[in-house]
Design a protein around this motif. Structure first.
Motif, PDB file in Angstrom:
ATOM      1  N   TRP A 186      59.848  30.263 110.927  1.00 28.23           N
ATOM      2  CA  TRP A 186      59.028  31.204 111.161  1.00 28.23           C
ATOM      3  C   TRP A 186      57.584  30.780 111.236  1.00 28.23           C
ATOM      4  CZ3 TRP A 186      57.309  34.283 114.238  1.00 28.23           C
ATOM      5  CH2 TRP A 186      56.499  35.378 114.213  1.00 28.23           C
ATOM      6  N   LEU A 187      57.177  29.738 110.306  1.00 33.24           N
ATOM      7  CA  LEU A 187      55.988  29.282 110.285  1.00 33.24           C
ATOM      8  C   LEU A 187      55.881  28.091 111.385  1.00 33.24           C
ATOM      9  CD1 LEU A 187      55.348  28.649 106.446  1.00 33.24           C
ATOM     10  CD2 LEU A 187      54.271  30.264 107.986  1.00 33.24           C
ATOM     11  N   VAL A 188      57.022  27.334 111.701  1.00 36.07           N
ATOM     12  CA  VAL A 188      56.607  26.632 112.850  1.00 36.07           C
ATOM     13  C   VAL A 188      56.608  27.112 114.041  1.00 36.07           C
ATOM     14  CG1 VAL A 188      58.267  24.766 114.282  1.00 36.07           C
ATOM     15  CG2 VAL A 188      58.371  24.572 111.388  1.00 36.07           C
ATOM     16  N   ALA A 189      57.294  28.247 114.281  1.00 34.35           N
ATOM     17  CA  ALA A 189      56.989  29.079 115.541  1.00 34.35           C
ATOM     18  C   ALA A 189      55.700  29.858 115.556  1.00 34.35           C
ATOM     19  CB  ALA A 189      58.158  30.188 115.406  1.00 34.35           C
ATOM     20  N   LYS A 190      55.416  30.362 114.432  1.00 33.72           N
ATOM     21  CA  LYS A 190      54.190  31.257 114.719  1.00 33.72           C
ATOM     22  C   LYS A 190      52.819  30.287 114.730  1.00 33.72           C
ATOM     23  CE  LYS A 190      51.191  33.747 111.264  1.00 33.72           C
ATOM     24  NZ  LYS A 190      51.069  34.332 109.682  1.00 33.72           N
ATOM     25  N   PHE A 191      52.679  29.039 114.063  1.00 38.15           N
ATOM     26  CA  PHE A 191      51.775  28.226 114.362  1.00 38.15           C
ATOM     27  C   PHE A 191      51.833  26.987 115.624  1.00 38.15           C
ATOM     28  CE2 PHE A 191      51.021  29.616 109.828  1.00 38.15           C
ATOM     29  CZ  PHE A 191      49.852  30.099 109.980  1.00 38.15           C
ATOM     30  N   ARG A 192      53.053  27.552 116.259  1.00 41.47           N
ATOM     31  CA  ARG A 192      53.159  26.562 117.395  1.00 41.47           C
ATOM     32  C   ARG A 192      53.383  25.018 117.066  1.00 41.47           C
ATOM     33  NH1 ARG A 192      48.938  29.090 122.098  1.00 41.47           N
ATOM     34  NH2 ARG A 192      49.131  31.216 121.482  1.00 41.47           N
ATOM     35  N   LEU A 193      53.972  24.942 116.194  1.00 42.04           N
ATOM     36  CA  LEU A 193      54.434  23.438 115.631  1.00 42.04           C
ATOM     37  C   LEU A 193      55.687  22.856 116.155  1.00 42.04           C
ATOM     38  CD1 LEU A 193      53.471  23.713 111.813  1.00 42.04           C
ATOM     39  CD2 LEU A 193      51.911  22.994 113.788  1.00 42.04           C
ATOM     40  N   TYR A 194      56.349  23.528 116.974  1.00 40.80           N
ATOM     41  CA  TYR A 194      57.749  23.167 117.645  1.00 40.80           C
ATOM     42  C   TYR A 194      57.736  22.196 118.524  1.00 40.80           C
ATOM     43  CZ  TYR A 194      55.550  27.043 120.492  1.00 40.80           C
ATOM     44  OH  TYR A 194      55.029  27.935 121.327  1.00 40.80           O
ATOM     45  N   HIS A 195      56.527  21.578 119.091  1.00 37.95           N
ATOM     46  CA  HIS A 195      56.681  20.553 119.825  1.00 37.95           C
ATOM     47  C   HIS A 195      56.955  19.045 119.052  1.00 37.95           C
ATOM     48  CE1 HIS A 195      55.695  22.449 123.740  1.00 37.95           C
ATOM     49  NE2 HIS A 195      54.584  23.080 123.027  1.00 37.95           N
ATOM     50  N   ILE A 196      56.153  19.048 117.731  1.00 36.06           N
ATOM     51  CA  ILE A 196      56.432  17.942 116.861  1.00 36.06           C
ATOM     52  C   ILE A 196      57.694  18.271 116.106  1.00 36.06           C
ATOM     53  CG2 ILE A 196      55.518  16.933 114.778  1.00 36.06           C
ATOM     54  CD1 ILE A 196      52.674  17.920 115.743  1.00 36.06           C
ATOM     55  N   VAL A 197      58.086  19.565 115.601  1.00 35.03           N
ATOM     56  CA  VAL A 197      59.070  19.655 114.890  1.00 35.03           C
ATOM     57  C   VAL A 197      60.258  19.283 115.971  1.00 35.03           C
ATOM     58  CG1 VAL A 197      60.551  21.368 113.825  1.00 35.03           C
ATOM     59  CG2 VAL A 197      57.992  21.274 113.328  1.00 35.03           C
ATOM     60  N   ASP A 198      60.281  19.667 116.981  1.00 29.26           N
ATOM     61  CA  ASP A 198      61.363  19.182 117.846  1.00 29.26           C
ATOM     62  C   ASP A 198      62.006  17.928 117.874  1.00 29.26           C
ATOM     63  OD1 ASP A 198      63.095  20.308 120.478  1.00 29.26           O
ATOM     64  OD2 ASP A 198      61.913  18.612 121.153  1.00 29.26           O
ATOM     65  N   ILE A 199      61.259  17.043 118.007  1.00 31.37           N
ATOM     66  CA  ILE A 199      61.217  15.408 117.891  1.00 31.37           C
ATOM     67  C   ILE A 199      61.887  15.195 116.639  1.00 31.37           C
ATOM     68  CG2 ILE A 199      60.338  13.373 117.992  1.00 31.37           C
ATOM     69  CD1 ILE A 199      58.101  14.392 120.028  1.00 31.37           C
ATOM     70  N   LEU A 200      61.470  15.769 115.518  1.00 27.23           N
ATOM     71  CA  LEU A 200      61.533  15.519 114.341  1.00 27.23           C
ATOM     72  C   LEU A 200      62.985  16.099 113.961  1.00 27.23           C
ATOM     73  CD1 LEU A 200      58.658  16.266 111.916  1.00 27.23           C
ATOM     74  CD2 LEU A 200      59.156  14.085 112.519  1.00 27.23           C
ATOM     75  N   LEU A 201      63.273  17.255 114.211  1.00 24.84           N
ATOM     76  CA  LEU A 201      64.798  17.667 114.086  1.00 24.84           C
ATOM     77  C   LEU A 201      65.641  16.802 114.888  1.00 24.84           C
ATOM     78  CD1 LEU A 201      64.367  21.493 114.326  1.00 24.84           C
ATOM     79  CD2 LEU A 201      65.295  20.237 112.462  1.00 24.84           C
ATOM     80  N   LEU A 202      65.399  16.406 116.088  1.00 28.12           N
ATOM     81  CA  LEU A 202      66.458  15.616 116.726  1.00 28.12           C
ATOM     82  C   LEU A 202      66.946  14.100 116.190  1.00 28.12           C
ATOM     83  CD1 LEU A 202      65.373  15.977 120.567  1.00 28.12           C
ATOM     84  CD2 LEU A 202      67.578  16.861 119.655  1.00 28.12           C
ATOM     85  N   THR A 203      65.433  13.657 115.540  1.00 25.75           N
ATOM     86  CA  THR A 203      65.761  12.338 114.970  1.00 25.75           C
ATOM     87  C   THR A 203      66.579  12.527 113.801  1.00 25.75           C
ATOM     88  OG1 THR A 203      63.479  11.779 115.782  1.00 25.75           O
ATOM     89  CG2 THR A 203      64.511  10.553 113.837  1.00 25.75           C
ATOM     90  N   ILE A 204      66.240  13.552 112.904  1.00 21.32           N
ATOM     91  CA  ILE A 204      67.020  13.684 111.495  1.00 21.32           C
ATOM     92  C   ILE A 204      68.592  13.895 111.844  1.00 21.32           C
ATOM     93  CG2 ILE A 204      67.094  15.223 109.571  1.00 21.32           C
ATOM     94  CD1 ILE A 204      64.092  15.834 109.771  1.00 21.32           C
ATOM     95  N   LEU A 205      68.788  14.836 112.960  1.00 23.44           N
ATOM     96  CA  LEU A 205      70.166  15.243 112.951  1.00 23.44           C
ATOM     97  C   LEU A 205      70.863  14.324 113.757  1.00 23.44           C
ATOM     98  CD1 LEU A 205      69.878  18.866 114.210  1.00 23.44           C
ATOM     99  CD2 LEU A 205      70.503  17.979 112.176  1.00 23.44           C
ATOM    100  N   LYS A 206      70.138  13.315 114.460  1.00 21.48           N
ATOM    101  CA  LYS A 206      70.796  12.025 115.082  1.00 21.48           C
ATOM    102  C   LYS A 206      71.207  10.907 113.803  1.00 21.48           C
ATOM    103  CE  LYS A 206      70.260   8.268 118.672  1.00 21.48           C
ATOM    104  NZ  LYS A 206      69.272   7.756 119.462  1.00 21.48           N
ATOM    105  N   ILE A 207      70.179  10.888 112.902  1.00 20.81           N
ATOM    106  CA  ILE A 207      70.753   9.868 111.771  1.00 20.81           C
ATOM    107  C   ILE A 207      71.799  10.601 110.905  1.00 20.81           C
ATOM    108  CG2 ILE A 207      69.744   9.280 109.517  1.00 20.81           C
ATOM    109  CD1 ILE A 207      66.959   9.069 110.897  1.00 20.81           C
ATOM    110  N   LYS A 208      71.859  11.881 110.821  1.00 19.58           N
ATOM    111  CA  LYS A 208      72.864  12.567 110.181  1.00 19.58           C
ATOM    112  C   LYS A 208      74.437  12.598 110.834  1.00 19.58           C
ATOM    113  CE  LYS A 208      70.277  15.055 106.737  1.00 19.58           C
ATOM    114  NZ  LYS A 208      69.984  16.389 106.243  1.00 19.58           N
ATOM    115  N   LYS A 209      74.074  12.519 112.223  1.00 18.12           N
ATOM    116  CA  LYS A 209      75.155  12.500 113.062  1.00 18.12           C
ATOM    117  C   LYS A 209      75.890  14.016 113.345  1.00 18.12           C
ATOM    118  CE  LYS A 209      76.377   7.548 112.818  1.00 18.12           C
ATOM    119  NZ  LYS A 209      77.573   6.509 112.754  1.00 18.12           N
TER     120      LYS A 209
END
Length: 333
Positions: free
Chosen positions: A309-332
């Motif tokens: 909710w905080l990511v959505a509320k404060f419009r941080l999703y452009h940055i978090v989008d890249i971080l999530l893809l990177t983290i999940l790619k590492i974890k496969k």
């Protein structure tokens, strides 16, 4: 004569489990039942097993579907076939202890809904003689509409979970044309629509007559992030109607919707359900701009729900989008 109960069993590729499940149903101490086996286009020997079972007990009726239409359509066919005063749903790989239906009938009285407790057991440790709770002391009771309103409504119908722990009145299903929708979490929507039309209910949470056997397999995605936007909007509409009719505080509903949005968003990042970046960002924006966003700020959130909710509320999703893809790619994942 004791009331007749229609027990509906949707089946898809259940050849390993069917004999045990149906055997537990036909040996109920309440014998005024009909068992409706809906074979939903199984590609294994489920259909043949269903036909063999029906030859052994005339209370068993089989519906064969040439192609799989999903569990919702299968259950709806069962409702159309049912002739009982009450309806009970059983999954094709679970187990009913012998007194389950009798206990339901003895305790529902003239009420519209009964909710029981249940057991959950891993397949490897499941036993028909495993310890269970037998107490039928009511957890909550509402014998009329006035007793069902306000906080009592929350206590009786909130967080029911599986439909297989409930006994439903057929007349309510028919009168209000309540059926399962072709949507994920179809049982929750079914319960919400049914509960909008009841005037009495009882819970006996300490009685365990149904065993949900954890088979550790899935016919679909291995991830549980499967809620879709249409489910979210439908659920919000039902919450609003519930609040208006039963005068109850649905603060807990806001957390539920945030949870569903979290599922909806994270689904876009996993390998088996991944979406392109424009769609992922669109989902974050939908969350931020939701008509309930004011309520989202009023509830106490923890962990992943608070983060999302905080990511959505404060419009941080452009940055978090890249971080999530990177983290999940590492974890496969």
């Amino acid at each position: 004569m004791s009331p007749k109960v229609s027990i509906i069993v949707p089946i898809y590729n259940g050849e390993r489990f069917l004999n045990q499940t149906v055997d537990s149903i036909i040996h109920q101490t309440h014998d005024n039942i009909e068992v409706l086996l809906i074979n939903d286009g199984s590609t294994d020997n489920s259909g043949s097993i269903c036909k063999q079972l029906a030859l052994k007990d005339d209370r068993i009726h089989v519906k064969m579907r040439a192609k799989s239409g999903g569990v919702s359509n299968a259950r709806n066919e069962g409702i159309e076939m049912a002739t009982g005063e009450y309806v009970f749903f059983c999954d094709h790989d679970d187990f009913l202890f012998p007194d389950m239906i009798e206990t339901c009938i003895k305790n529902i009285g003239n009420r519209d809904l009964l909710v029981t407790g249940f057991l959950k057991a891993p397949e490897k440790t499941f036993s028909q003689n495993m310890p269970r709770e037998h107490s039928t002391e009511p957890t909550f009771v509402a014998d009329n509409f006035s007793q069902l309103t306000g906080r009592n409504y929350d206590n009786i119908v909130k967080w029911i979970g599986g439909i297989w722990r409930c006994l439903f009145r057929m007349s309510i299903l028919k009168e209000h044309h309540i059926q399962f929708r072709n949507i994920k979490y179809e049982d929750e929507i079914f319960l919400a629509e049914y509960n909008l039309n009841i005037t009495s209910a009882i819970r006996i949470d300490n009685y365990q007559g149904y065993c949900w056997i954890d088979r550790n397999y899935s016919q679909g995605s291995s991830h549980k992030y499967i809620a879709e936007k249409d489910w979210i909007e439908l659920r919000k509409d039902l919450y609003r109607k519930t609040e208006a009719k039963y005068y109850c505080n649905i603060g807990w509903a806001y957390i539920d919707i945030i949870n569903r949005y979290t599922h909806y968003i994270l689904k876009g990042y996993y390998n088996d359900t991944k979406k392109e970046r424009p769609e992922r960002i669109k989902r974050w924006r939908e969350f931020r701009e939701d008509s309930w966003r004011t309520y989202f700020n009023q509830v106490q959130l923890k962990g992943t729900l608070k983060f999302t909710w905080l990511v959505a509320k404060f419009r941080l999703y452009h940055i978090v989008d890249i971080l999530l893809l990177t983290i999940l790619k590492i974890k496969k994942i």
